[in-house]
Write an enzyme that holds these catalytic residues in place. Structure first.
Site, PDB file in Angstrom:
ATOM      1  CD1 TRP B 105      -2.341  -2.141   1.455  1.00  0.00           C
ATOM      2  CD2 TRP B 105      -3.015  -1.053  -0.303  1.00  0.00           C
ATOM      3  NE1 TRP B 105      -3.371  -2.896   0.725  1.00  0.00           N
ATOM      4  CE2 TRP B 105      -3.703  -2.277  -0.275  1.00  0.00           C
ATOM      5  CE3 TRP B 105      -3.176  -0.084  -1.248  1.00  0.00           C
ATOM      6  CZ2 TRP B 105      -4.798  -2.411  -1.040  1.00  0.00           C
ATOM      7  CZ3 TRP B 105      -4.174  -0.278  -2.153  1.00  0.00           C
ATOM      8  CH2 TRP B 105      -5.133  -1.538  -2.063  1.00  0.00           C
ATOM      9  CG  ASP B 176      -3.152   4.186   3.815  1.00  0.00           C
ATOM     10  OD1 ASP B 176      -4.075   4.007   4.526  1.00  0.00           O
ATOM     11  OD2 ASP B 176      -2.864   3.404   2.901  1.00  0.00           O
ATOM     12  CE  LYS B 200      -8.867  -1.770   4.668  1.00  0.00           C
ATOM     13  NZ  LYS B 200      -8.995  -2.640   3.414  1.00  0.00           N
TER      14      LYS B 200
HETATM   15  C1  LIG Z   1      -3.613   0.502   3.933  1.00  0.00           C
HETATM   16  C2  LIG Z   1      -4.599   0.581   2.877  1.00  0.00           C
HETATM   17  N1  LIG Z   1      -4.383   1.617   2.075  1.00  0.00           N
HETATM   18  C3  LIG Z   1      -5.096   1.931   0.835  1.00  0.00           C
HETATM   19  C4  LIG Z   1      -5.972   0.837   0.682  1.00  0.00           C
HETATM   20  C5  LIG Z   1      -6.991   1.326  -0.578  1.00  0.00           C
HETATM   21  O1  LIG Z   1      -8.089   1.762  -0.134  1.00  0.00           O
HETATM   22  P1  LIG Z   1      -9.421   1.752  -1.150  1.00  0.00           P
HETATM   23  O2  LIG Z   1      -9.901   0.514  -1.807  1.00  0.00           O
HETATM   24  O3  LIG Z   1     -10.489   2.600  -0.206  1.00  0.00           O
HETATM   25  O4  LIG Z   1      -9.021   3.018  -2.181  1.00  0.00           O
HETATM   26  C6  LIG Z   1      -6.365  -0.348   1.154  1.00  0.00           C
HETATM   27  C7  LIG Z   1      -7.209  -1.426   0.851  1.00  0.00           C
HETATM   28  O5  LIG Z   1      -7.393  -2.593   1.272  1.00  0.00           O
HETATM   29  C8  LIG Z   1      -5.419  -0.275   2.342  1.00  0.00           C
HETATM   30  O6  LIG Z   1      -5.558  -1.607   3.002  1.00  0.00           O
END
Ligand SMILES: Cc1ncc(COP(=O)(O)O)c(C=O)c1O
Ligand SMILES: Cc1ncc(COP(=O)(O)O)c(C=O)c1O
Lengths: 365, 365
Positions: B105, B176, B200
């Site tokens: 991520w 994040d 989550k």
């Molecule tokens: C740590 C993290 N950042 C970003 C994301 C991406 O999120 P989204 O699908 O809401 O764009 C996720 C998705 O699982 C994630 O776990």
């Protein structure tokens, strides 16, 4: 089943949803079809959710007769994000786009596009307080325009196109259809791109439907942020990242309801009936109620109207609320009154409004 | 009340929600607190919805102890849109931003920022397959960086920071926190910006929470599309356009549930208990199950682990599913197995997993 109260809901958006849709969502809240979880708790990569989003797309394609060479996307950010995205994706550097401005929403769409590049205003109804549509002869398009943008139904000013503006060959027509999407049949093949926030006729707030002709995806510039890139979003089937799953699920239920009801022709008949009832009440009030839009431009979805004074309008809203008629205050930017008669609003609610209007006039007129 | 089935839900996101939240949403589906409408049918400018969003913000501020000089936003587009928005808003033209890359991520966040301007990678764990966190001595920051970005918990690789990286004075820390947001107390005052997709621990997919220190809003450049402009979004209280109302409502219910449970300290104790149970089962399996992350980097939320062969892993997933243990397949990009133990997952579900793991090993080991 517990009993519950329901009001006559004239909200402009978010707005009323079909009761059978809410009942089904309620029944499935803790356990969607034996999965042991809510739709809100499912992976967006599960086969159950894939079936939900694919069925929603298939039903939408069937209802609107969307041709094969169009992609459908379920996005986030509302129609307001589309104002910027469509300009970023469809207007190459240096090119100009034509805008038809018939009310507050097309004016806002123009403003976003102006920030990011060149635009031309082909028609601007603001001088006439957005009461009418352009005549065909008034529309002199740029034959090299990247696209022509218009708003099919102005939610605040209540003017609605009866047919598409005729644009030069090869110039894609781009349309904000947020507030009359799915209210009537549409010839999608006349458009390059259609977008609509779901929260009027299609579902709850939080999902925006975008329909794009595939060849336009070639215009997407390099180095676009992925979440603003129509090509990435279209080619991933709206699953590049986590989509707004529950809003898509509810939209899917609304689409099934529309199909069961007979599709968009049947829906259009009902919508005409409801709006004619309310316009008749305005026209037969002897000027007690005054419609905003000129008769030939009138919307079948949103009916803004005025009374002699703001005091009277406030009293109207207050007494209507007591009679369980909700959401009749005009948009804060224009004041007055507004009745929104979206798909899910029962004919009985339109009738209740008409009776209330007559009664109110008798008591206070 | 009808009966319903519930499974042990280990989905990585969207993921399990507290059962009392779903029960309340179910009860209020057709008539929210006597309004005669669903939350999905309410105007986002109504006093009822304003109470919902303001209460959600107040509860979030209380749970996290968010200082007065921070704004809270409920946005659309997922954490993926934030990858681009934070770079567009917080990195002035010509400036560079520092990125710590500890998993899939933060690597994706970096990629988005690279498209739009200059970045510097301060640490990259990819060579070690994202199994560990950086040592403090490894982090040589640019004292002029526009910000330092990191991901507090890598959902796919299961490495989680135990304390914030120490950055140079005046450089904002941007984080994040999608997958461990609200799992434990956080000192918000150490951050310039925190963002988290709700799907989550906080609520359903379709809303992203962004917490920003007010002074950073001065960095927002001119001519930003409104829907990407932190200043517009923060100052409108997330009501510049129609927000994802229902997702915010559910998030509000989750926040109340968290408060009733005793807040983030109490939640953290429970999360530790659940994750320690599963890590113990891995460590005591004699190598039959192998955790991905190094012990000192282990996440309390997401536990990726492997077995001797893919065949065995597939069998594990299949048999687990039969025992109503759902969502244990690893992310498609890395394979293997993953147990996500978010806030709403009952201790009993973690226990059921541990028992299943032991039983499976006995039968197939
Ligand atoms: C740590 C993290 N950042 C970003 C994301 C991406 O999120 P989204 O699908 O809401 O764009 C996720 C998705 O699982 C994630 O776990
Ligand atoms: C015609 C039209 N366009 C755009 C919008 C803005 O939509 P959103 O709030 O989803 O951004 C609205 C909202 O009412 C609308 O009616």
């Amino acid at each position: 089943m517990s009993t519950y109260k329901r009001v006559h809901n004239f909200n402009a958006g978010p707005s009323i949803l079909p009761e059978p849709v809410l009942l089904q969502a309620q029944a499935e809240m803790l356990d969607y079809q034996g999965t042991g979880m809510s739709v809100m708790e499912m992976s967006h990569r599960s086969k159950e959710f894939e079936a939900i989003i694919q069925t929603a797309e298939a039903d939408l394609r069937e209802l609107l007769g969307i041709p094969q060479n169009y992609k459908v996307m379920f996005l986030q950010g509302g129609a307001s994000l589309q104002f910027a995205m469509l300009a970023m994706n469809l207007r190459p550097a240096g090119a100009s786009a034509d805008y038809i401005v018939t009310g507050a929403w097309s004016r806002t769409a123009l403003k976003e596009a102006q920030k990011l590049g060149t635009t031309r205003v082909v028609f601007n109804g603001e001088g006439e307080n957005f009461t009418r549509l352009p005549e065909p002869a008034e529309l002199q398009f740029d034959p090299n325009a990247a696209y022509v943008h218009f708003c099919h139904n102005e939610t605040i000013h209540g003017v609605e196109f009866k047919s598409e503006p005729v644009v030069p060959e090869g110039v894609p027509l781009v349309c904000d259809m947020s507030s009359d999407f799915l209210s009537q049949p549409v010839d999608v093949s006349k458009y390059g791109l259609i977008y609509a926030g779901a929260q009027k006729n299609a579902g709850p707030a939080g999902v925006t439907i975008v329909i794009i002709r595939e060849d336009l995806l070639a215009r997407v510039p390099e180095k676009m942020p992925v979440m603003l890139d129509y090509k990435v979003l279209a080619e991933s089937g709206s699953l590049h990242n986590t989509p707004p799953c529950y809003a898509i699920y509810i939209t899917g239920l609304v689409l099934k309801w529309l199909k069961n009801l007979g599709g968009l022709n049947a829906m259009y008949e009902i919508n005409r009936e409801k709006s004619e009832m309310v316009y008749r009440a305005i026209d037969e009030s002897g000027g007690y109620y005054r419609g905003h839009a000129r008769p030939e431009a009138r919307s079948i979805m949103n009916i803004p109207f005025r009374m002699a004074s703001e005091e009277l309008e406030d009293l109207f809203v207050k007494e209507a609320k007591k009679a369980d008629l909700i959401g009749l205050k005009g948009h804060r930017s224009v004041g007055g009154l507004r009745a929104s008669l979206y798909n899910a609003l029962p004919v009985a609610s339109a009738r209740a409004l008409v009776e209330f209007m007559k009664d109110f006039q008798q008591r206070h007129g």
